[in-house]
Write an enzyme that holds these catalytic residues in place. Sequence first.
Site, PDB file in Angstrom:
ATOM      1  N   THR A 216       0.835  -1.211   0.000  1.00  0.00           N
ATOM      2  CA  THR A 216       0.000   0.000   0.000  1.00  0.00           C
ATOM      3  C   THR A 216       0.867   1.258   0.000  1.00  0.00           C
ATOM      4  OG1 THR A 216      -1.681  -1.199   1.243  1.00  0.00           O
ATOM      5  CG2 THR A 216      -1.826   1.201   1.287  1.00  0.00           C
TER       6      THR A 216
ATOM      7  N   HIS B  61       2.135   1.984  -3.410  1.00  0.00           N
ATOM      8  CA  HIS B  61       1.148   2.670  -4.259  1.00  0.00           C
ATOM      9  C   HIS B  61       1.152   4.166  -3.955  1.00  0.00           C
ATOM     10  CE1 HIS B  61      -0.791  -0.751  -6.200  1.00  0.00           C
ATOM     11  NE2 HIS B  61      -0.721  -1.397  -5.049  1.00  0.00           N
TER      12      HIS B  61
HETATM   13 ZN    ZN Z   1       0.137  -3.290   5.185  1.00  0.00          ZN
END
Ligand code: ZN
Length: 342
Positions: free
Chosen positions: A40, A43
């Site tokens: 994440t 990203h």
């Molecule tokens: Zn994580």
Amino acid sequence: MRALVKDGNGEGLTMRDVPVPEIGPEDVLIRVRRTGICGTDLHIWNWDDWARRTVPTPLVVGHEFAGEIAALGAAVPGLSVGQRVSGEGHVIGRSSRAARGGRFHFDPETRGVGVNIPGAFAEYLRLPAFNVVPLPDEIDLELGAILDPLGNAVHAALSFDLVGEDVLITGAGPIGIMAAAVARHVGARHVVLTDVNPARLALAGRLVRQLTTVDVGRQRLDQVARALGMREGFDVGLEMSGAGAAFDQMLDQLLMGSKLAMLGIPAGAVPVDWARVVFKGLTIKGIYGREMFETWHKMLAMLQSGLEVRGVITHRLPAARFAEGFAAMRSGEAVKVVLDWT
Ligand code: ZN
């Protein structure tokens, strides 16, 4: 305090000074010691479409952490300053049907630490006391910093009974590898892990005993399964890659009436041969986050009883060298990177 901030103008993150968060009566202030870099976070670093739509800027990012309690809100019972803790990074609301019903992980008002609200890549983190998870003595801060992704793996792996079952896991990222370790720990028969990255499969093979790894770029999964004595197929699948080809192989290899937990997130819409899902009578469950707090209880208990996952940490760096950590993640060389904020 020092913090890694997304300023919202293109790629990257900036280390700079920001104010220490102020805490409310039901919050805890945590002195962060170790953090894990997650996909994440990558990203957000890359500032892709999802990140631009989701992350308000400027924002302190990061959600995998462990540290010590530095201060307590006036209305926080049962915790103490200096206590070693990690915590759930999904901050829930209190008004939805799911939250009122105690199904906290299904609350649609959930906000993510380091995604929607200020995060853990910093010297201090504010967290609702509800989300704080004290660490048992045997679990050090480094392991504490990867409990969030381990919790994803545990949530997926414990979704279905694995005792004596043959388990296929597609995707040898940190969560896939840890899910394989959990499947082995809880008593699966054959655990087969697939990927197209030989280095990751090799690391998984060193970390998890009696694990069969398959490089699906070079080997035929059906032949490996037959060599293991599985004449019909796998009983349980854990999809951890988000790759359409892996999902196809999963549908091929699962037995009739078998169960599939899906955690990998495809980049976009993926065509699926639903006829196979129907004719095989598959049960499919989506996995997001961790059950609050049953998953936390189970994973801490398994770590206390011999579950070994530390090997997924391939890189340990001081927080000031965060850019190296992100580069290792982006190149695929790193499985898990832990930053030291001490
Ligand atoms: Zn994580």
